[in-house]
Design a protein around this motif. Structure first.
Motif, PDB file in Angstrom:
ATOM      1  N   ILE A 144      13.362  -3.852   1.888  1.00 55.07           N
ATOM      2  CA  ILE A 144      13.980  -2.498   1.529  1.00 55.07           C
ATOM      3  C   ILE A 144      13.236  -2.149   0.187  1.00 55.07           C
ATOM      4  O   ILE A 144      12.897  -3.031  -0.639  1.00 55.07           O
ATOM      5  N   VAL A 145      13.134  -0.807  -0.029  1.00 53.22           N
ATOM      6  CA  VAL A 145      12.426  -0.588  -1.216  1.00 53.22           C
ATOM      7  C   VAL A 145      13.250   0.460  -2.152  1.00 53.22           C
ATOM      8  O   VAL A 145      13.784   1.247  -1.613  1.00 53.22           O
ATOM      9  N   LEU A 146      13.812  -0.018  -3.293  1.00 53.70           N
ATOM     10  CA  LEU A 146      14.567   0.573  -4.327  1.00 53.70           C
ATOM     11  C   LEU A 146      13.501   1.221  -5.531  1.00 53.70           C
ATOM     12  O   LEU A 146      12.821   0.495  -6.016  1.00 53.70           O
ATOM     13  N   ALA A 147      13.438   2.540  -5.394  1.00 58.53           N
ATOM     14  CA  ALA A 147      12.498   3.081  -6.251  1.00 58.53           C
ATOM     15  C   ALA A 147      13.178   4.232  -7.378  1.00 58.53           C
ATOM     16  O   ALA A 147      14.232   4.820  -7.015  1.00 58.53           O
ATOM     17  N   THR A 148      12.692   4.480  -8.445  1.00 61.44           N
ATOM     18  CA  THR A 148      13.245   5.480  -9.476  1.00 61.44           C
ATOM     19  C   THR A 148      11.995   6.350  -9.962  1.00 61.44           C
ATOM     20  O   THR A 148      11.023   5.874 -10.049  1.00 61.44           O
ATOM     21  N   SER A 149      12.627   7.567 -10.379  1.00 63.96           N
ATOM     22  CA  SER A 149      11.531   8.477 -10.584  1.00 63.96           C
ATOM     23  C   SER A 149      11.562   8.464 -12.321  1.00 63.96           C
ATOM     24  O   SER A 149      12.317   7.612 -12.954  1.00 63.96           O
ATOM     25  N   TYR A 150      10.503   9.360 -12.898  1.00 61.20           N
ATOM     26  CA  TYR A 150      10.507   9.339 -14.485  1.00 61.20           C
ATOM     27  C   TYR A 150      11.946   9.756 -14.927  1.00 61.20           C
ATOM     28  O   TYR A 150      12.639  10.814 -14.535  1.00 61.20           O
ATOM     29  N   GLY A 151      12.154   9.379 -15.971  1.00 60.00           N
ATOM     30  CA  GLY A 151      13.759   9.692 -16.710  1.00 60.00           C
ATOM     31  C   GLY A 151      14.870   9.026 -15.971  1.00 60.00           C
ATOM     32  O   GLY A 151      16.033   9.619 -16.415  1.00 60.00           O
ATOM     33  N   CYS A 152      14.894   8.328 -14.767  1.00 59.50           N
ATOM     34  CA  CYS A 152      16.174   7.710 -14.164  1.00 59.50           C
ATOM     35  C   CYS A 152      16.089   6.263 -13.936  1.00 59.50           C
ATOM     36  O   CYS A 152      15.014   5.438 -13.988  1.00 59.50           O
ATOM     37  N   LYS A 196       8.268  12.792  -1.854  1.00 65.94           N
ATOM     38  CA  LYS A 196       9.049  13.895  -1.373  1.00 65.94           C
ATOM     39  C   LYS A 196       8.649  13.781   0.067  1.00 65.94           C
ATOM     40  O   LYS A 196       9.688  13.812   1.169  1.00 65.94           O
ATOM     41  N   VAL A 197       7.688  13.285   0.315  1.00 66.46           N
ATOM     42  CA  VAL A 197       6.986  13.437   1.745  1.00 66.46           C
ATOM     43  C   VAL A 197       7.708  11.888   2.659  1.00 66.46           C
ATOM     44  O   VAL A 197       8.246  12.026   3.709  1.00 66.46           O
ATOM     45  N   PHE A 198       7.825  11.122   1.840  1.00 57.34           N
ATOM     46  CA  PHE A 198       8.253   9.617   2.352  1.00 57.34           C
ATOM     47  C   PHE A 198       9.897   9.789   2.474  1.00 57.34           C
ATOM     48  O   PHE A 198      10.188   9.475   3.479  1.00 57.34           O
ATOM     49  N   PHE A 199      10.610  10.341   1.752  1.00 61.17           N
ATOM     50  CA  PHE A 199      11.859  10.630   1.770  1.00 61.17           C
ATOM     51  C   PHE A 199      12.284  11.286   2.811  1.00 61.17           C
ATOM     52  O   PHE A 199      13.267  11.386   3.425  1.00 61.17           O
ATOM     53  N   GLU A 211       0.823  -1.328   0.025  1.00 59.35           N
ATOM     54  CA  GLU A 211      -0.074   0.082  -0.080  1.00 59.35           C
ATOM     55  C   GLU A 211       0.876   1.380  -0.023  1.00 59.35           C
ATOM     56  O   GLU A 211       0.475   2.328  -0.690  1.00 59.35           O
ATOM     57  N   LEU A 212       1.948   1.110   0.912  1.00 58.91           N
ATOM     58  CA  LEU A 212       2.783   2.548   0.879  1.00 58.91           C
ATOM     59  C   LEU A 212       3.332   2.508  -0.635  1.00 58.91           C
ATOM     60  O   LEU A 212       3.800   3.713  -1.075  1.00 58.91           O
ATOM     61  N   LEU A 213       3.978   1.508  -1.166  1.00 62.28           N
ATOM     62  CA  LEU A 213       4.463   1.779  -2.529  1.00 62.28           C
ATOM     63  C   LEU A 213       3.498   2.359  -3.598  1.00 62.28           C
ATOM     64  O   LEU A 213       4.051   3.173  -4.103  1.00 62.28           O
ATOM     65  N   ARG A 214       2.454   1.967  -3.581  1.00 68.20           N
ATOM     66  CA  ARG A 214       1.603   2.429  -4.277  1.00 68.20           C
ATOM     67  C   ARG A 214       1.071   3.852  -4.087  1.00 68.20           C
ATOM     68  O   ARG A 214       1.088   4.641  -4.889  1.00 68.20           O
ATOM     69  N   TRP A 215       1.250   4.104  -2.754  1.00 64.62           N
ATOM     70  CA  TRP A 215       1.101   5.669  -2.522  1.00 64.62           C
ATOM     71  C   TRP A 215       2.211   6.517  -2.873  1.00 64.62           C
ATOM     72  O   TRP A 215       1.994   7.628  -3.291  1.00 64.62           O
ATOM     73  N   ILE A 216       3.250   5.906  -2.772  1.00 64.59           N
ATOM     74  CA  ILE A 216       4.677   6.674  -3.291  1.00 64.59           C
ATOM     75  C   ILE A 216       4.472   6.972  -4.735  1.00 64.59           C
ATOM     76  O   ILE A 216       4.938   8.066  -5.052  1.00 64.59           O
ATOM     77  N   ASN A 273      14.357   0.215 -14.154  1.00 64.96           N
ATOM     78  CA  ASN A 273      14.029   1.447 -15.051  1.00 64.96           C
ATOM     79  C   ASN A 273      13.168   2.253 -14.406  1.00 64.96           C
ATOM     80  O   ASN A 273      13.274   2.302 -13.350  1.00 64.96           O
ATOM     81  N   ALA A 274      13.102   3.489 -15.313  1.00 66.30           N
ATOM     82  CA  ALA A 274      12.527   4.558 -14.824  1.00 66.30           C
ATOM     83  C   ALA A 274      10.994   4.199 -14.423  1.00 66.30           C
ATOM     84  O   ALA A 274      10.297   3.340 -14.883  1.00 66.30           O
ATOM     85  N   ASN A 275      10.685   5.111 -13.186  1.00 66.66           N
ATOM     86  CA  ASN A 275       9.082   5.002 -12.599  1.00 66.66           C
ATOM     87  C   ASN A 275       9.034   3.418 -12.438  1.00 66.66           C
ATOM     88  O   ASN A 275       7.924   2.986 -12.658  1.00 66.66           O
ATOM     89  N   SER A 276       9.968   2.739 -11.616  1.00 61.67           N
ATOM     90  CA  SER A 276       9.816   1.508 -11.032  1.00 61.67           C
ATOM     91  C   SER A 276      10.190   1.604  -9.778  1.00 61.67           C
ATOM     92  O   SER A 276      10.675   2.170  -9.085  1.00 61.67           O
ATOM     93  N   SER A 277       9.840   0.121  -9.050  1.00 63.88           N
ATOM     94  CA  SER A 277      10.202   0.191  -7.686  1.00 63.88           C
ATOM     95  C   SER A 277      10.334  -1.373  -7.566  1.00 63.88           C
ATOM     96  O   SER A 277       9.725  -2.293  -8.043  1.00 63.88           O
ATOM     97  N   LEU A 278      11.526  -1.633  -6.744  1.00 60.92           N
ATOM     98  CA  LEU A 278      11.535  -3.170  -6.216  1.00 60.92           C
ATOM     99  C   LEU A 278      11.537  -3.261  -4.858  1.00 60.92           C
ATOM    100  O   LEU A 278      12.450  -2.611  -4.104  1.00 60.92           O
TER     101      LEU A 278
END
Length: 338
Positions: free
Chosen positions: A123-131, A43-46, A30-35, A146-151
């Motif tokens: 552990i959550v590894l996340a990327t934003s758009y273009g990164c 930004k709030v999470f980090f 649920e947290l991942l979907r919200w992020i 890849n971009a806009n992804s999380s593991l």
């Protein structure tokens, strides 16, 4: 009732439990979907994560009683002046000998006690758009994200299978271990391997697995598909389709910052670009199936649109979205015949 405030309180409590390492698997998802819903949520999470780490260091110097520790050392080494009797000296000598003999046993006992109480956290590894990003998992498996992804993966793999959760796209170079299968869980399927290389595209609603080396098992809706090297499986209309004659490098080149489209329909190209650039495409039916040959390496979206217009009789127009738009899409692109 202020529903927005309640939602904020709810997600804040999940963030706290996640940082404490006590969040459930469902709460983490649920947290991942919200992020992923917006850049503001990320930004709030980090920010909260940074605050937590600053307030919870690995040890607290203030808890160390330096004077008391120094006194104990002086007394135990005999530097502290005192006049013990013979019996006390004998007992002290025996206690030292016993302590030396017991050290290995105590160390082993302490290890097992700490191990049994050392909760494994996610552990959550996340990327934003273009990164893009890459990491090495606890078992030695290499992952490119890849971009806009999380593991999501555990801080330590247990005795069972090695399980990770993927949202978006990733390339896996799995550390060989036949006794502990490596499982990639997505919303569409589960990919199981023991030591191989493959690419998983799980950008919803799309899904594909491209097998570079070795073999993997793909579980889609309780149907097991055994893939061999060089194959690609995609889901079309809810059903898996296996392709053998495909240039897999085209689907893995993103690791080096390159996007290769080889005679692909415009609609498929745009479906991929939207995850990289955070753009929503509106394509006229007349040009949706028109195919293109394109190789992109770091071009801006305006440059990409210019290439499309040079390659085919299409017109691309765009609208920027104001901050009040609830879709969180930065830009909308309209493509129609020229």
């Amino acid at each position: 009732m202020n529903h927005k405030a309640n939602d904020t309180t709810h997600i804040d409590s999940i963030i706290v439990r996640y940082l404490m390492g006590s969040a459930t698997h469902e709460e983490t998802e649920e947290l991942l979907r919200w992020i992923e819903q917006s850049e503001e949520n990320k930004k709030v999470f980090f920010e909260q994560q940074d605050i937590w780490e600053s307030l919870h260091p690995t040890f607290d110097l203030n808890e160390i009683d330096i004077e008391k520790a120094e006194k104990r050392i002086l007394m135990r080494t005999g530097i502290e002046p005192r006049k013990p009797g013979f019996i006390k000296m004998f007992l002290r000598l025996w206690s030292r000998v016993a302590a030396v003999l017991m050290l290995p046993l105590l160390a082993l006992l302490t290890y097992y006690i700490l191990s049994s109480h050392n909760d494994i956290h996610e552990i959550v590894l996340a990327t934003s758009y273009g990164c893009t990003s890459n990491t090495v998992l606890p078992d030695g498996t290499k992952v490119w994200l890849n971009a806009n992804s999380s593991l999501v993966y555990p801080s330590s793999f247990g005795k069972g299978g090695r399980n990770v959760i993927l949202y978006g796209e990733a390339y896996f170079d799995v550390k060989a271990d036949t006794n502990h299968p490596f499982n990639v869980h997505t919303s569409n399927a589960v990919v199981t391997a023991t030591g191989t290389e493959f690419n998983v595209n799980a950008y919803e609603p799309d899904f594909s697995v491209s097998l570079i080396e070795g073999k993997v098992n793909l579980n889609i809706a309780d149907t097991i598909i055994r893939m061999s090297q060089g194959e690609q499986v995609t889901v079309e209309n809810g059903k898996p389709v296996t392709t053998t004659r495909v240039n897999l490098e085209n689907y893995c080149a993103w690791r080096s910052g390159t996007l290769i489209f080889d005679n692909e329909p415009l609609i498929d190209i745009c479906n991929r670009l939207k995850h990289i650039y955070n753009i929503e495409f509106f394509i006229a039916p007349e040009v949706a199936d028109k195919t293109f040959h394109m190789t992109l390496k770091g071009e801006s979206i305006n440059e990409v649109l210019h290439l499309l217009q040079l390659s085919a009789p299409v017109i691309c127009t765009s609208d920027y979205i104001d901050s009040s738009d609830s879709s969180n899409v930065r830009q909308k692109i309209y493509i129609k015949p020229s």
